[in-house]
Design an enzyme around this catalytic site. Structure first.
Site, PDB file in Angstrom:
ATOM      1  N   GLU A  86      20.710  28.378 -39.187  1.00 32.32           N
ATOM      2  CA  GLU A  86      19.089  27.082 -39.455  1.00 32.32           C
ATOM      3  C   GLU A  86      19.742  26.540 -40.757  1.00 32.32           C
ATOM      4  O   GLU A  86      20.427  26.578 -41.849  1.00 32.32           O
ATOM      5  CB  GLU A  86      18.031  28.300 -40.373  1.00 32.32           C
ATOM      6  CG  GLU A  86      17.973  28.857 -40.918  1.00 32.32           C
ATOM      7  CD  GLU A  86      16.756  29.800 -41.418  1.00 32.32           C
ATOM      8  OE1 GLU A  86      16.172  29.503 -42.457  1.00 32.32           O
ATOM      9  OE2 GLU A  86      16.491  30.747 -40.892  1.00 32.32           O
TER      10      GLU A  86
ATOM     11  N   ASP B 155      22.947  27.434 -42.995  1.00 34.00           N
ATOM     12  CA  ASP B 155      23.341  28.709 -43.050  1.00 34.00           C
ATOM     13  C   ASP B 155      23.644  29.225 -42.073  1.00 34.00           C
ATOM     14  O   ASP B 155      23.606  29.028 -40.700  1.00 34.00           O
ATOM     15  CB  ASP B 155      22.100  29.753 -43.264  1.00 34.00           C
ATOM     16  CG  ASP B 155      21.130  29.460 -44.867  1.00 34.00           C
ATOM     17  OD1 ASP B 155      21.879  29.488 -45.191  1.00 34.00           O
ATOM     18  OD2 ASP B 155      20.243  30.090 -44.488  1.00 34.00           O
TER      19      ASP B 155
ATOM     20  N   ARG C 178      21.532  22.390 -47.479  1.00 39.18           N
ATOM     21  CA  ARG C 178      22.015  24.046 -47.356  1.00 39.18           C
ATOM     22  C   ARG C 178      22.098  24.759 -45.846  1.00 39.18           C
ATOM     23  O   ARG C 178      21.326  24.834 -45.091  1.00 39.18           O
ATOM     24  CB  ARG C 178      22.036  25.066 -48.490  1.00 39.18           C
ATOM     25  CG  ARG C 178      22.021  26.815 -48.230  1.00 39.18           C
ATOM     26  CD  ARG C 178      21.428  27.691 -48.944  1.00 39.18           C
ATOM     27  NE  ARG C 178      21.234  27.959 -48.416  1.00 39.18           N
ATOM     28  CZ  ARG C 178      19.356  28.674 -48.017  1.00 39.18           C
ATOM     29  NH1 ARG C 178      18.873  27.975 -48.990  1.00 39.18           N
ATOM     30  NH2 ARG C 178      18.825  29.296 -47.059  1.00 39.18           N
TER      31      ARG C 178
ATOM     32  N   SER D  15      13.013  32.211 -46.904  1.00 39.35           N
ATOM     33  CA  SER D  15      13.400  33.092 -47.472  1.00 39.35           C
ATOM     34  C   SER D  15      12.922  34.318 -47.189  1.00 39.35           C
ATOM     35  O   SER D  15      13.445  35.761 -47.536  1.00 39.35           O
ATOM     36  CB  SER D  15      12.424  32.888 -48.569  1.00 39.35           C
ATOM     37  OG  SER D  15      12.146  31.558 -49.462  1.00 39.35           O
TER      38      SER D  15
END
Length: 327
Positions: A286, A273, A271, A162
């Site tokens: 990551e 990135d 996901r 986050s």
């Protein structure tokens, strides 16, 4: 790879337990993700409940085991593999990577080492535990980092998400403060060469016929940095789904993301990135094994861009997990 044309039907009596909350720094985001997953499942007729990962969890699993669990926990609670290991002990199947693969992806230096071994590009880095940082002398260590990696740099927790504790360092004088901020969230800092370019996230799904990529999502934060506020505050970031990439670059991004997902031994969903440089080169930053599911999260945006329904996708992932043999 495109989305499968056929996937297993969702059983009419499917029961799912959504886990959300936890005690990590990302608790509030996790609760928002969990509520959205819960609503999405119920919207497609799946019986679902939500529970925190606290002392009530194991008695609840023993008294009334669900067909499968959807882990909407972020941070260490949901991503370091420990909870998944406990679910394995309980014989309760769950959506997402197994404990070993989750643990590998959660530790960024370890994951990056695997990517390098597989020939997948990722920025050059150094992982620095707080103890070594102090023992070797902060000034000397930081000087050497700048000499080796150059500027700008990205500093972020070796284990975390986050954008918490992360900072872009463009001036060597700002590096000590960035390290202090990072150590507030983790005992080990990951310092990597900052790559200028376009932020792109590629969500990977496997609904039963092998992993495929959803349309890449381009991320444009108003302040130039995709930090915690930019991720979860409406109006601070613009997303383009699909990303504004050429066909050739888009294909390369998808190919790299799929390779990263498979190199780390992941399953069901993830996901990836990445950064796409002005020259069209892509590099992996990551890989997240418990992607956010909030109103501003990237995987739901990608699901919509791919012409799929979020509730249907999650229900099929739960169905697949429920049919998986116990660990």
């Amino acid at each position: 790879m495109t989305a499968p044309s056929t996937t297993p039907a969702v059983p009419a009596d499917l029961r799912c337990l959504v886990l959300a909350g936890g005690l990590s720094y990302e608790r509030d985001v996790s609760l928002r993700s969990g509520r959205r997953v819960l609503d999405a499942l119920r919207a497609v007729g799946v019986e679902a409940d939500m529970l925190d990962a606290d002392v009530s969890l194991l008695p609840s699993l023993k008294a009334d085991p669900p067909d499968a669990v959807f882990i909407a926990l972020h941070g260490s609670t949901g991503e370091d593999g420990s909870l998944r290991g406990v679910l394995d002990l309980c014989g309760v199947p769950y959506v997402g990577p197994d404990a070993r693969s989750a643990r590998l992806a959660w530790d960024k230096p370890s994951a990056k080492a695997v990517l390098v071994e597989c020939g997948i590009p990722t920025p050059e880095w150094v992982a620095l535990p707080h103890d070594r940082f102090s023992e070797l002398g902060a000034v000397a260590v930081l000087d050497r980092i700048v000499d080796r990696l150059g500027l700008p740099l990205m500093v972020k927790p070796a284990q975390g998400g986050s954008g918490l504790g992360a900072a872009v360092v463009r001036d060597a004088a700002a590096l000590p403060a960035a390290m202090v901020g990072c150590f507030a969230y983790d005992q080990t800092a990951l310092v990597e060469r900052y790559v200028e370019g376009v932020d792109v996230a590629v969500s990977i799904l496997d609904l039963g016929e092998g992993p495929f990529a959803l349309p890449p999502v381009e991320i444009v934060p108003s302040n130039g940095v995709y930090d915690y506020a930019a991720r979860y505050t409406a109006g601070l970031t613009t997303w383009h789904a699909p990303a504004r990439l050429s066909a050739e670059t888009g294909a390369a991004v998808v190919k790299t993301a799929l390779a990263a997902h498979q190199a780390l031994g992941l399953r069901d969903l993830s996901r990836v990135d990445l950064i796409v440089t002005p020259a069209g080169e892509c590099t992996v930053l990551e890989v997240n094994v418990s992607p956010g599911m909030t109103e501003t999260s990237l995987l739901p945006l990608a699901v919509h861009a791919g012409g799929l329904d979020l509730g249907d996708v999650i229900a099929r992932l739960v169905t697949r997990a429920a049919a998986r043999p116990s660990a």
